[in-house]
Design a protein around this motif. Sequence first.
Motif, PDB file in Angstrom:
ATOM      1  N   GLN A 254     -38.574 -42.990   2.311  1.00 21.61           N
ATOM      2  CA  GLN A 254     -39.286 -43.569   1.147  1.00 21.61           C
ATOM      3  C   GLN A 254     -38.398 -44.348   0.390  1.00 21.61           C
ATOM      4  O   GLN A 254     -38.977 -45.303  -0.446  1.00 21.61           O
ATOM      5  N   GLY A 255     -37.046 -44.310   0.240  1.00 21.36           N
ATOM      6  CA  GLY A 255     -36.022 -44.964  -0.505  1.00 21.36           C
ATOM      7  C   GLY A 255     -35.030 -45.660   0.294  1.00 21.36           C
ATOM      8  O   GLY A 255     -34.473 -44.839   1.437  1.00 21.36           O
ATOM      9  N   VAL A 256     -34.483 -46.585   0.206  1.00  9.87           N
ATOM     10  CA  VAL A 256     -33.416 -47.083   1.001  1.00  9.87           C
ATOM     11  C   VAL A 256     -32.514 -47.854   0.299  1.00  9.87           C
ATOM     12  O   VAL A 256     -32.904 -48.735  -0.947  1.00  9.87           O
ATOM     13  N   SER A 257     -31.275 -47.563   0.303  1.00 10.48           N
ATOM     14  CA  SER A 257     -29.963 -48.439  -0.471  1.00 10.48           C
ATOM     15  C   SER A 257     -29.396 -49.223   0.748  1.00 10.48           C
ATOM     16  O   SER A 257     -28.984 -48.753   1.567  1.00 10.48           O
ATOM     17  N   ILE A 258     -29.299 -50.689   0.150  1.00 14.38           N
ATOM     18  CA  ILE A 258     -28.580 -51.294   1.383  1.00 14.38           C
ATOM     19  C   ILE A 258     -27.059 -51.629   0.682  1.00 14.38           C
ATOM     20  O   ILE A 258     -26.344 -52.713   1.060  1.00 14.38           O
ATOM     21  N   ALA A 259     -26.705 -50.923  -0.299  1.00 11.88           N
ATOM     22  CA  ALA A 259     -25.351 -51.027  -1.107  1.00 11.88           C
ATOM     23  C   ALA A 259     -24.115 -50.841  -0.143  1.00 11.88           C
ATOM     24  O   ALA A 259     -22.991 -51.527   0.122  1.00 11.88           O
ATOM     25  N   PRO A 260     -24.252 -49.636   0.660  1.00 16.23           N
ATOM     26  CA  PRO A 260     -22.894 -49.239   1.470  1.00 16.23           C
ATOM     27  C   PRO A 260     -22.306 -50.152   2.254  1.00 16.23           C
ATOM     28  O   PRO A 260     -23.211 -51.052   2.856  1.00 16.23           O
TER      29      PRO A 260
ATOM     30  N   LEU B 291     -34.186 -36.644  -1.753  1.00 12.33           N
ATOM     31  CA  LEU B 291     -32.997 -37.205  -1.655  1.00 12.33           C
ATOM     32  C   LEU B 291     -32.955 -38.495  -2.576  1.00 12.33           C
ATOM     33  O   LEU B 291     -31.984 -38.907  -2.856  1.00 12.33           O
ATOM     34  N   MET B 292     -34.172 -39.100  -2.627  1.00  8.67           N
ATOM     35  CA  MET B 292     -34.302 -40.704  -3.133  1.00  8.67           C
ATOM     36  C   MET B 292     -33.694 -40.869  -4.527  1.00  8.67           C
ATOM     37  O   MET B 292     -32.843 -41.728  -4.573  1.00  8.67           O
TER      38      MET B 292
ATOM     39  N   LEU C  59     -35.881 -56.371   2.980  1.00  5.50           N
ATOM     40  CA  LEU C  59     -35.253 -55.773   3.711  1.00  5.50           C
ATOM     41  C   LEU C  59     -35.263 -53.927   3.506  1.00  5.50           C
ATOM     42  O   LEU C  59     -35.414 -53.229   4.768  1.00  5.50           O
ATOM     43  N   GLN C  60     -35.182 -53.791   2.502  1.00  2.00           N
ATOM     44  CA  GLN C  60     -35.193 -52.384   2.234  1.00  2.00           C
ATOM     45  C   GLN C  60     -36.648 -51.398   2.629  1.00  2.00           C
ATOM     46  O   GLN C  60     -36.678 -50.556   2.979  1.00  2.00           O
TER      47      GLN C  60
END
Length: 492
Positions: free
Chosen positions: A123-129, A287-288, A112-113
Amino acid sequence: MTVPLIYDIGSPGRMGTTLPDVEVPETELPKELLRKDLDLPEVSELQAVRHFVNLSQLNHAIDTGFYPLGSCTMKYNPKINEDMARLAGYAHLHPLTDEVGSQGALALMVQLQEWLGELSGFQGVSIAPAAGAQGELAGILMIRAYHQSRNDKKRVKILVPDSAHGTNPATVTMAGLQAVELPSDKHGEVDLNALRSALDDTVAGMMITVPSTLGVFDSKIADVIRMVHEAGGLMYMDGANMNALLGIVKPGELGFDVMHYNLHKTFSTPHGGGGPGCGAVGANEKLMPFLPGPIAAITEAANEENDAPLYGLVMPKKSIGRMKAFQGNFGMHVRAYTYMRVYGGEGLREVSRHAVLNANYVRAKLRGVYPMPVDRICGHEFVMSGTVEGAEGIHALDISKRLMDYGIHPPTNYFPLIVHEALLIEPTETEDKATLDMFIDAMKRIAQEAKETPDLLHSAPHTMPVGRVDEVRAAKQLVLCCRPIPEPEGGD
Ligand SMILES: *Cc1c(COP(=O)(O)O)cnc(C)c1O
């Protein structure tokens, strides 16, 4: 229809459930934990079922009717998403299960990321929020942490256009920075002169929604991004709603540094009622390292011994930390993953093309019926004024309330703030032409009624269990109890 209070339908001794025999020795509960006066309704199972089903049917829902609530994206949530989220291996996985025991779930999160990164060009994805607003807070904290990591401490301002969603300035303030409002020009775009004079070495960045909350794509967005970057600021994109952009525009390639997406808007995970959501955050290489964690990742590539890679959870090097317990709302991840898998890359592009087509179809049909302050091709939504020429005293609220009599959920009212009597309309791609025509027809009839029988609008809705509520009182004296609280004595 009205539904009686559950306290009024039971009688003492009635039970809705049968408890199994105890398998362990009975013990006394500590006296101080027992409340004698606990006043619970005593109802049968059938009474309880009817009560709650009847209550649920008082609600308007995307499963019962058209719901063009601009900016909120009430698109249809395919039921296959629910089937997948309920698979026992996902639904019953305890968040403390170790990595070895949760490889399937971690693999889904990694995929998913990756897809979110591909769609946005990041380049970077966080799905935590857990929500859009939380994703925003994460993004602005990342911008702040970036400047602080370079010892650039005077950058304390974030520029926010006056068309912004209310969460944007609130986010900036919560992140300990200062929100500076930027005016829009007469086309609803960023006023470049105002931007130029606001830019200096105290600006940490700019936060902007694309397409804007007026529903239009800012034709000068590349200049805006370049100017902010030249001044040393970073660019945040509010991508709560990516419905016009999927497979068409990648914010990372436009030059944005960080953005959030609402999986519960664009990627059809259900929302409303403050339920669980996911405000994923994407970031470029700069920012990753600051992304919130934990992030699912491949911790060991497939090799001769293991034919599958090993998945784990990692904290980015300079992470702003956690936004939420555990791994975020995993059920949302499963639903969004399923939605993307079902459509595939080309299908997602079609989603956006149809969202834009539907919005423009409705807009074009209502031109000349209602004022269109931003009269140009729109993205996935458009804004109009809820007034009718030749009808005095008709407000957006009257039109919205009257729409309920036609079985349609009202559009977003009085947002964006910079449009007089704003009605923000987002039909979404999941509606067919017949439904759009039904809505257009209702809007035209309401415009006619506004001129001929305005009281019909002023006293609407006529078909709902509750008419107009006193919104000020509802906000100031919120009653969350299912039993009415007696009026305070002696008035105000
Ligand atoms: C919905 C929305 C948000 C906030 O998302 P939540 O999940 O409700 O916190 C932020 N910005 C825009 C433009 C939105 O439409």
